[in-house]
Design an enzyme around this catalytic site. Sequence first.
Site: not given
Ligand code: MIC
Ligand code: SF4
Length: 755
Positions: A449, A646, A96-97, A161, A644
């Site tokens: 975010r 990550r 999805d990302h 995640d 995140s």
């Molecule tokens: C996000 O919302 O920042 C992400 C991308 O979903 C991350 C995960 C990632 O960095 O791959 C998260 O929230 O953990």
């Molecule tokens: Fe994707 Fe993270 Fe955004 Fe949710 S918050 S839509 S998991 S990038």
Amino acid sequence: MAVFDLDMIKKVYEKYPERIAAARKAVGKPLTLSEKILYAHLWDGNAQEAFERGKSYVDFAPDRVAMQDATAQMALLQFMQAGKKRVAVPSTVHADHLIQAKVGASKDLQESLNQNNEVFNFLSSISNKYGIGFWKPGAGIIHQVVLENYAFPGGMMIGTDSHTVNAGGLGMVAIGVGGADAVDVMAGMAWELKFPKLIGVKLTGKLNGWTSAKDVILKVADILTVKGGTGAIVEYFGEGAINLSCTGKGTICNMGAEIGATTSTFGYDESMRRYLSATGRQEVVEAADAIAEHLTGDAEVYENPSLYFDQLIEINLSELEPHINGPFTPDRGTPVSKMKAEAEANGWPLKVEWGLIGSCTNSSYEDLARAASIVQQAVANGITPKAEFGINPGSEQVRYTAERDGILSDFEKMGTKIFTNACGPCIGQWDREGAEKQEKNTIVHSFNRNFSKRADGNPNTHAFVTSPEMVAALAISGNLGFNPITDTLTNDKGEQVKLNPPVGDELPKKGFAVEDNGYQAPAEDGSNVVVAVAPDSSRLQLLENFPAWDGKNIENAKLLIKAKGKCTTDHISMAGPWLRYRGHLDNISNNMLIGAENAFNGKANEVKNQLTGGYGEVPAVQRAYKAAGVPSIVVGDHNYGEGSSREHAAMEPRHLGVRAVVVKSFARIHETNLKKQGMLALTFSNDSDYDKIQEDDIFNFVDLVDFAPGKPLTMEIVHSNGSSESIQLNHTYNNSQIEWFKAGSALNLIKQTQN
Ligand code: MIC
Ligand code: SF4
């Protein structure tokens, strides 16, 4: 379609009565829902003792694991090394990302398949090999797909995640972790967590008019701030909670990640029954009903919450006002009635350029239906929207059903771009026209975010978080200061039109439908499946062991960077264009800390190279230290690593030779990620010691050889004028975490025990 893993769910429920009885005995007082779920999932079986909240490290046995494409690569590269044949608990990967939003779903998806083919093939084949369910690109966003298919009341899951917490909307304890934690659980080992503190949120009243579930969490974020939930589970209860839809509960839990909460949850209720049954899981309802008393907090707790929670918040939904949070941080809340004045006072651009609806937070059928009801009014009254619109549906099931019910065509009449069922702009996967000009502008979205540069890479984009229905109203009016409750819009005949409050079905009247949900089941026996990683690939790289600790104190370390202010995982390991290197540690390390502000010159990605005296980019300077065999440290402010899950944010400094990260405080997931990767994650025992750190200091860790739980470490700072001082650094390592440090990483330790 059969319910996924029904047997596993039934087994969990079978154990519940006995586990809860043991927990009651151990704790000796009525139990919150969070405690019930935690005690029902102890690795060692029935509770023998009561754990100390915020103190005890406890081993748990989560029921399942979820991973998304951007984090699954690193998680599975690590899992490959653990020497297992198959995952020990049901696990899924969701693509999805990596899908960019540009013109609309069909073209964008094809483009992404072309570009990311290698990575998608890797994920699909490694899932196939190890018994992991794979949700193909376009199937949907991990958390919406998990809510629709896998979440179950009283269950416990972890996911790579931070928004894994979304599944609290279906009464789970669902926790975001780094890939190394996922490896533990998939390898059949215990998963460790510090027993959380508990924050109770009592909801009274009922949402009405323009308020939505999103406003509950926007309000909570405003109250608790981005670090107020750290180390705690937020448990919602009260008649107001029961009045919310299940996906609305998911929205609230989802954004609990933004206040740093370990997770959030709600007791099993009618809304969950409705949702489970609408998504084809009547059998789960029946199983849950049989033990329903255990799937919510005890009545005594909810009657006298202050006796049982560490902190209590009360919100009356009937009085709640719609909120708009931002810019640049999700906890800066402004009620809609005050937005105009607030924006003017702060110089935020009032003109709204884009309205984006979707993300895992707000992409349910109900969200789309309510936002569509605003759009319909605009179309019917001859109001032309002033801003552009984009939508990312949460899953193919939501998209297909919304299309069938005419919801998407309402948006399309207004020229809305329907992007792929994927994260898209929420994670910087947005090819926004003109973003490179870096103009100051405002966008509104229903994501969770809104850190600087997150959606379009432009540091001057002021992104505001609000509900999907408010996004619709603000984008139609084109004005951030527009208050739909009191203000009117001018239509094409010059008449003043007032929008009615949003309405929309919680669940589709005709039921959900989907033609191809995008799921790929793994092979029964994957032992012959070959997982190929090309040695010259720029996207994937097999991992090498991090070196074990040499048993010595660290001496003569240089300062790589002293980061000032907010330093989220987006600052440490940026997403957007860098997502393409998530499976290649060396390549992605070139983004290490490039977004962090250097406290000495106020600039990003410009730090002093202590070997040459010149200035260079952070990754380049660190590579120079590594090449010269010079240890280094990173210094940071409060809530370092917020955001995140990550683990790249921890693996990159480890890979490039940083030895310690010393900050005022950490965000939970990042701190664990650092520990797992064999780094030193330390905090100043006096916040003001941060000010003692000078650009050209030298650091000596004089008692690292005595590294022990509960015992602070001493760091000697030698200033360039020859003077020196020693400061105390605290840490939260327990014995087994110190073993990770000694072995070089937690994975090294797993490997040692395999041999
Ligand atoms: C996000 O919302 O920042 C992400 C991308 O979903 C991350 C995960 C990632 O960095 O791959 C998260 O929230 O953990
Ligand atoms: Fe994707 Fe993270 Fe955004 Fe949710 S918050 S839509 S998991 S990038």
